[in-house]
Design an enzyme around this catalytic site. Structure first.
Site, PDB file in Angstrom:
ATOM      1  N   CYS A   1       3.325  -1.314   8.880  1.00 28.30           N
ATOM      2  CA  CYS A   1       1.918  -0.977   8.644  1.00 28.30           C
ATOM      3  C   CYS A   1       1.058  -2.229   8.509  1.00 28.30           C
ATOM      4  CB  CYS A   1       1.794  -0.110   7.395  1.00 28.30           C
ATOM      5  SG  CYS A   1       2.688   1.451   7.493  1.00 28.30           S
ATOM      6  N   HIS A   2       1.518  -3.186   7.679  1.00 26.89           N
ATOM      7  CA  HIS A   2       0.724  -4.386   7.424  1.00 26.89           C
ATOM      8  C   HIS A   2       1.540  -5.664   7.541  1.00 26.89           C
ATOM      9  CE1 HIS A   2      -1.297  -1.019   5.304  1.00 26.89           C
ATOM     10  NE2 HIS A   2      -2.385  -1.550   5.842  1.00 26.89           N
ATOM     11  N   GLY A   3       2.793  -5.557   8.004  1.00 27.17           N
ATOM     12  CA  GLY A   3       3.585  -6.747   8.298  1.00 27.17           C
ATOM     13  C   GLY A   3       4.234  -7.414   7.104  1.00 27.17           C
TER      14      GLY A   3
ATOM     15  N   LEU B   1       0.811  -1.219   0.000  1.00 24.36           N
ATOM     16  CA  LEU B   1       0.000   0.000   0.000  1.00 24.36           C
ATOM     17  C   LEU B   1       0.844   1.269   0.000  1.00 24.36           C
ATOM     18  CD1 LEU B   1      -2.903  -0.968   2.429  1.00 24.36           C
ATOM     19  CD2 LEU B   1      -2.970  -0.829  -0.061  1.00 24.36           C
TER      20      LEU B   1
END
Length: 254
Positions: free
Chosen positions: A218-220, A200
């Site tokens: 943020c999202h791993g 992202l």
């Protein structure tokens, strides 16, 4: 005074004793009056026709003379408009004029398109950021440097020999985005890539994660020491920008 008034005036001057004689003469006076009026009407009609239609004759184009029909098609002559030069000379002049106007039109179109493209081109401040030169001698071995290029972060990693060996021995065919380490670097000890997560668009953290490379909190998403996606939602490896080494110890990105 009108004619009929002049003719009837004597009748008004007869006395009572002369009236019978005048009445006898009245038919002759009336006839004379009618004759005079008819003559005046013919003269007026003749004068009107003479002034309105001075040439009242009509030449019939279909008149036959001696049994032969007259030619009814009249073709005008353009001889006085013709050039005195030869046909070849006129053609050469026409080609010259057409070619001249065509060249002028092409020049005008070129100038218009060129002005349009110049207005659409990048401004000076954008062109100044198109390329950036980095001095690699200031980056020690085993360290990361983040620079800004075209508004994006760029990771420059001076890899150690152990990191190079680790990146090369990975079975890259089994990765989600298969790519060998040799395709991602021009020199094995220098890894240069965009610091934008392919999930992202976040900025990963260097020297972190399960594979000793980069980690996006943020999202791993996890990336190895070659910047390849190894774990998490990131679908692709970190992007490699266009760069070159103009001389030893310097790199130009862009």
């Amino acid at each position: 005074m009108p004619l009929h008034t002049k003719a009837a005036a004597p009748l008004l001057r007869w006395t009572r004793h002369q009236l019978p004689t005048a009445a006898a003469r009245a038919p002759a006076a009336v006839a004379s009056l009618q004759q005079t009026r008819a003559a005046s009407s013919v003269e007026a009609k003749t004068y009107k026709e003479a002034n309105e239609y001075p040439d009242a004759s009509f030449d019939n184009p279909f008149h036959r003379s001696g049994g032969t029909a007259r030619e009814t098609t009249s073709i005008p002559s353009f001889a006085k408009y013709r050039s005195n030069n030869s046909e070849t000379s006129n053609r050469v002049f026409q080609y010259f004029m057409v070619g001249t106007f065509g060249a002028l039109t092409a020049m005008g179109a070129k100038a218009t398109v060129q002005d349009f493209l110049v207005n659409m081109a990048a401004s000076a401040d954008v062109l100044a950021q198109a390329k950036v030169e980095i001095d690699l001698s200031a980056i020690p071995e085993g360290k990361n440097v983040i620079i800004k290029w075209r508004g994006k972060p760029v990771f420059i990693r001076h890899r150690t020999s152990s990191e190079i060996e680790e990146a090369e021995k990975v079975n890259w065919q089994s990765l989600r985005d298969p790519q060998p380490d040799s395709d991602r670097v021009q020199k094995p000890d220098w890894l240069i890539m965009l610091g934008v997560c392919t999930h992202l668009g976040c900025v990963p953290i260097g020297e972190a994660g399960d594979f000793g490379g980069w980690f996006c909190p943020c999202h791993g998403s996890h990336y190895d020491i070659s910047g390849r996606a190894r774990k998490g939602p990131a679908p692709l490896n970190l992007e490699i920008p266009a760069y070159s080494f103009p001389e030893d110890g310097k790199v130009v990105i862009g």
